[in-house]
Structures are given as C-alpha cells and as structure tokens.
Design a protein around this motif. Sequence first.
Motif, mmCIF file in Angstrom:
data_model
loop_
_atom_site.group_PDB
_atom_site.id
_atom_site.type_symbol
_atom_site.label_atom_id
_atom_site.label_comp_id
_atom_site.label_asym_id
_atom_site.label_seq_id
_atom_site.Cartn_x
_atom_site.Cartn_y
_atom_site.Cartn_z
ATOM 1 N N GLY A 25 0.804 -1.221 0.000
ATOM 2 C CA GLY A 25 0.000 0.000 0.000
ATOM 3 C C GLY A 25 0.834 1.267 0.000
ATOM 4 N N TRP A 26 2.068 1.185 -0.474
ATOM 5 C CA TRP A 26 2.927 2.365 -0.535
ATOM 6 C C TRP A 26 2.501 3.240 -1.714
ATOM 7 C CZ3 TRP A 26 7.892 -1.060 -0.312
ATOM 8 C CH2 TRP A 26 8.122 -1.462 1.003
ATOM 9 N N PRO A 27 2.414 4.540 -1.528
ATOM 10 C CA PRO A 27 2.057 5.438 -2.636
ATOM 11 C C PRO A 27 3.282 5.699 -3.514
ATOM 12 C CG PRO A 27 2.363 6.698 -0.635
ATOM 13 C CD PRO A 27 2.551 5.251 -0.259
ATOM 14 N N VAL A 28 3.596 4.735 -4.348
ATOM 15 C CA VAL A 28 4.835 4.765 -5.128
ATOM 16 C C VAL A 28 4.520 4.572 -6.607
ATOM 17 C CG1 VAL A 28 6.966 3.475 -5.589
ATOM 18 C CG2 VAL A 28 6.235 3.863 -3.238
ATOM 19 N N GLU A 29 5.163 5.373 -7.432
ATOM 20 C CA GLU A 29 5.184 5.151 -8.882
ATOM 21 C C GLU A 29 6.569 4.619 -9.211
ATOM 22 O OE1 GLU A 29 4.548 8.750 -11.057
ATOM 23 O OE2 GLU A 29 2.686 9.203 -10.004
ATOM 24 N N VAL A 30 6.635 3.510 -9.907
ATOM 25 C CA VAL A 30 7.926 2.948 -10.289
ATOM 26 C C VAL A 30 8.216 3.344 -11.733
ATOM 27 C CG1 VAL A 30 9.281 0.846 -10.604
ATOM 28 C CG2 VAL A 30 7.696 1.028 -8.665
ATOM 29 N N HIS A 31 9.345 4.000 -11.925
ATOM 30 C CA HIS A 31 9.793 4.431 -13.248
ATOM 31 C C HIS A 31 11.030 3.602 -13.612
ATOM 32 C CE1 HIS A 31 7.252 8.075 -13.326
ATOM 33 N NE2 HIS A 31 7.382 7.981 -12.011
ATOM 34 N N PRO A 32 10.868 2.602 -14.490
ATOM 35 C CA PRO A 32 12.010 1.741 -14.808
ATOM 36 C C PRO A 32 12.941 2.362 -15.846
ATOM 37 C CG PRO A 32 10.055 0.941 -15.928
ATOM 38 C CD PRO A 32 9.624 2.120 -15.085
ATOM 39 N N LEU A 33 14.208 2.030 -15.693
ATOM 40 C CA LEU A 33 15.196 2.308 -16.722
ATOM 41 C C LEU A 33 15.513 0.970 -17.400
ATOM 42 C CD1 LEU A 33 17.507 4.839 -14.877
ATOM 43 C CD2 LEU A 33 16.141 5.270 -16.917
#
Length: 192
Positions: A18-26
């Motif tokens: 439930g973490w408010p996280v956006e994951v931006h992959p490289l």
Amino acid sequence: MACGALAQPAAAIAERRGWPVEVHPLPPLLHNQPQLIADEVRALAERLLATGRRVAVGYADCGTYGALDEVCRDLAVERLPGLHCYDVLAGPERLARFFEEQPGTYVLTDFLVRSFARTVLRELGLDRYPELRDDYFGTYTRVVWLAQEPDDELRGLAEQAAAAIGLPLTVVDTGHAGLESALAGLLTPPAG
C-alpha cells in the motif's frame, strides 16, 4: 525509479504494502554498459525532482564504481544498498559466501533467467558465435540462481541458461524479503 530488472517486483511489493509509489524503470540492458547507468539515473531523477516528486533510486552500485553514489549525493536522493542487486536479494554476507566457496560463480536472478537468451546470449553474440562461450565463461565453475519466485517454468529456463554456458546449476531460494526490506528502508521518509 528502478533498474528494469527490479521494477516489476518493486512495483508488486509497493502495491501489496500500500505504498504510494510510482515505479519508473530504466532499461535493464544498461547493466551491459554500467558506465551509462549514473547519467541515465541522473537524467530521470532530475525530471522527476522537477515535478516535485520525492525520488528514491532502485539500484545498487551495479558496476558504476561510485558514479551512482555521486549522482545520489548531488541530487540528495538515496539508493538501494549493496554493490549489486544480488546483495539486495540474497544479502551481502550470503553472496560473499557463494564467491568464497567458488570464486567462479555466475549469478542469475529471476529476471536474468527469463531474459537470458536476449540479455546474455544475444547481447554477447553467443547466438551467432557459440564458439565464444569458453572465452566468456571458461573461468566460471557454476551458476547460482537467486530464485525469487521459483516455479517449474523458471526452473526449466534456469537449467537451459546453465546448460547454454556449460555450467552446473545451484538454486538458492531468496524470495523477495531482501528486496522488500531494502525498499522499506529506502522509502522511509527522512526524519525532520
């Protein structure tokens, strides 16, 4: 932001927790040219910071020899601990034992098992020049698969990867506990 090899499990952990996280992959293929990682991380981090986001770097050092740490210092962001994701997944002491036991250990993660034909065989040209196998892997003595989510399909792919480079396979079940713990430490808001 995260290494493409860790982005999917990191996103799954964040969603479950439930973490408010956006994951931006490289791109994960940056690992084939680690001298490019720090600049790519800097560019993406600067874009994200400019939008007012808090940024955490889902990379260990990953062969940058401190260049990534310099970027993190410059931008006042934190990164995952360790020399590489293998430290995050298995723990640095456990990984050190693998190398002490057999210095010629080649390590795979679930991501590398799934993408071995593309990220290793094709990128090294072994699909076109199989005679180069011993040039690349002649000093290795085994493959250790740090299995995060082992199943029959991945086991088969790990066996194929080990066979492709002519080495015996050792499977070490790591799960995602190390990554989850490292992410929790990384995502804890700074005090003050």
